[in-house]
Design an enzyme around this catalytic site. Structure first.
Site, PDB file in Angstrom:
ATOM      1  N   ARG A  16       0.835  -1.203   0.000  1.00 60.59           N
ATOM      2  CA  ARG A  16       0.000   0.000   0.000  1.00 60.59           C
ATOM      3  C   ARG A  16       0.870   1.255   0.000  1.00 60.59           C
ATOM      4  O   ARG A  16       1.970   1.277   0.570  1.00 60.59           O
ATOM      5  CB  ARG A  16      -0.916   0.023   1.235  1.00 60.59           C
ATOM      6  CG  ARG A  16      -1.912   1.170   1.186  1.00 60.59           C
ATOM      7  CD  ARG A  16      -2.764   1.248   2.441  1.00 60.59           C
ATOM      8  NE  ARG A  16      -3.559   2.495   2.411  1.00 60.59           N
ATOM      9  CZ  ARG A  16      -3.875   3.200   3.468  1.00 60.59           C
ATOM     10  NH1 ARG A  16      -3.475   2.816   4.686  1.00 60.59           N
ATOM     11  NH2 ARG A  16      -4.581   4.302   3.348  1.00 60.59           N
ATOM     12  N   HIS A  17       0.356   2.314  -0.603  1.00 58.77           N
ATOM     13  CA  HIS A  17       1.065   3.592  -0.699  1.00 58.77           C
ATOM     14  C   HIS A  17       1.292   4.239   0.672  1.00 58.77           C
ATOM     15  O   HIS A  17       0.653   3.885   1.669  1.00 58.77           O
ATOM     16  CB  HIS A  17       0.281   4.564  -1.582  1.00 58.77           C
ATOM     17  CG  HIS A  17      -1.080   4.906  -1.031  1.00 58.77           C
ATOM     18  ND1 HIS A  17      -1.275   5.817  -0.015  1.00 58.77           N
ATOM     19  CD2 HIS A  17      -2.305   4.439  -1.360  1.00 58.77           C
ATOM     20  CE1 HIS A  17      -2.555   5.910   0.265  1.00 58.77           C
ATOM     21  NE2 HIS A  17      -3.212   5.075  -0.532  1.00 58.77           N
ATOM     22  N   GLU A  90      -7.654   2.806  -6.690  1.00 60.10           N
ATOM     23  CA  GLU A  90      -8.563   2.555  -5.575  1.00 60.10           C
ATOM     24  C   GLU A  90     -10.007   2.534  -6.065  1.00 60.10           C
ATOM     25  O   GLU A  90     -10.328   2.996  -7.164  1.00 60.10           O
ATOM     26  CB  GLU A  90      -8.370   3.645  -4.495  1.00 60.10           C
ATOM     27  CG  GLU A  90      -9.197   3.461  -3.225  1.00 60.10           C
ATOM     28  CD  GLU A  90      -8.923   2.139  -2.514  1.00 60.10           C
ATOM     29  OE1 GLU A  90      -9.348   1.086  -3.046  1.00 60.10           O
ATOM     30  OE2 GLU A  90      -8.321   2.166  -1.421  1.00 60.10           O
ATOM     31  N   HIS A 158      -3.607   0.370  -3.487  1.00 58.45           N
ATOM     32  CA  HIS A 158      -4.396   1.061  -2.458  1.00 58.45           C
ATOM     33  C   HIS A 158      -5.047   0.029  -1.541  1.00 58.45           C
ATOM     34  O   HIS A 158      -5.291  -1.110  -1.946  1.00 58.45           O
ATOM     35  CB  HIS A 158      -5.477   1.902  -3.133  1.00 58.45           C
ATOM     36  CG  HIS A 158      -4.960   2.803  -4.213  1.00 58.45           C
ATOM     37  ND1 HIS A 158      -4.668   4.133  -4.002  1.00 58.45           N
ATOM     38  CD2 HIS A 158      -4.657   2.549  -5.522  1.00 58.45           C
ATOM     39  CE1 HIS A 158      -4.219   4.665  -5.138  1.00 58.45           C
ATOM     40  NE2 HIS A 158      -4.200   3.728  -6.069  1.00 58.45           N
TER      41      HIS A 158
END
Length: 217
Positions: A16-17, A90, A158
């Site tokens: 995930r970012h 996302e 995401h």
């Protein structure tokens, strides 16, 4: 890909970012293109050093800024080129996007409760979770199919998209995907190739426990 071919088999790391200002505000991002904070960049840099030790063969990532910047940190260390794909974005959540967690519950409480119960809900008039998996999981599998026998693919995406993709790859019913907890910023999950398909080896892994701040908490 029906089983490990000698050694430990192929691996998929879903990362995930890093942190954004909207994460801190608990504001639903969805497909809104929000940049990383300075903290988010530092998180990505730290995590990239750990993920580089897994010797990834391939990096594929969403094309939204917060993911592009996160993936760039791993690319800088490994020398790999990142393949960006909009299908790893996302969940699109319509009118929910830009609202805080409290505003969503206040304005769309019944919809939110139905989603948490595992019902198929178009949050804010947007995508169903199964539709997110329909677009994201094939991208992941396409790149995983090209790995060498013991290769590692890093997918940078995401929280919501990663959770739905994991659920799909594990063959779980969509109503039970909520049982997979959210991912903290710059944490990751690892799927390994087993005799009966993909297995969850690690979930929400990172250096130290972090709060889950984002659309998928």
């Amino acid at each position: 890909m029906n089983g490990s071919k000698g050694g430990r088999g192929r691996r998929i790391v879903l990362w995930r970012h890093g942190q954004t200002a909207w994460n801190l505000e608990r504001r639903f991002q969805g497909t809104t293109d929000i940049e990383l904070t300075e903290t988010g960049i530092a998180q990505a840099r730290r995590s990239a050093r750990l993920l580089a030790a897994m010797k990834p063969e391939t990096i594929v990532a969403s094309d939204l800024k917060r993911v592009v910047a996160t993936a760039a940190e791993l690319a800088a260390i490994t020398g790999l080129t990142v393949a960006h794909d909009r299908n790893l974005r996302e969940t699109y959540a319509g009118v929910w996007q830009g609202l805080t967690h409290e505003e969503i519950i206040e304005r769309h409480g019944e919809e939110y409760a139905a989603w948490k119960r595992g019902e198929p809900v178009r949050r804010g008039g947007g995508e169903l979770e199964t539709e997110v998996a329909d677009r994201a999981a094939p991208v992941v599998l396409e790149h995983a199919d090209k790995l060498s026998d013991n290769g590692t693919l890093v997918v940078v995406s995401h929280g919501g998209t990663i959770r739905t993709t994991i659920g799909r790859l594990l063959g779980l019913e969509a109503a039970s995907w909520e049982s997979l907890g959210g991912l903290s910023n710059c944490c990751w999950s690892v799927l390994g190739e087993g005799a009966r398909g993909w297995r969850l080896l690690e979930h929400n892994a990172g250096t130290l426990p972090e709060p889950v701040l984002g659309d998928d908490d």
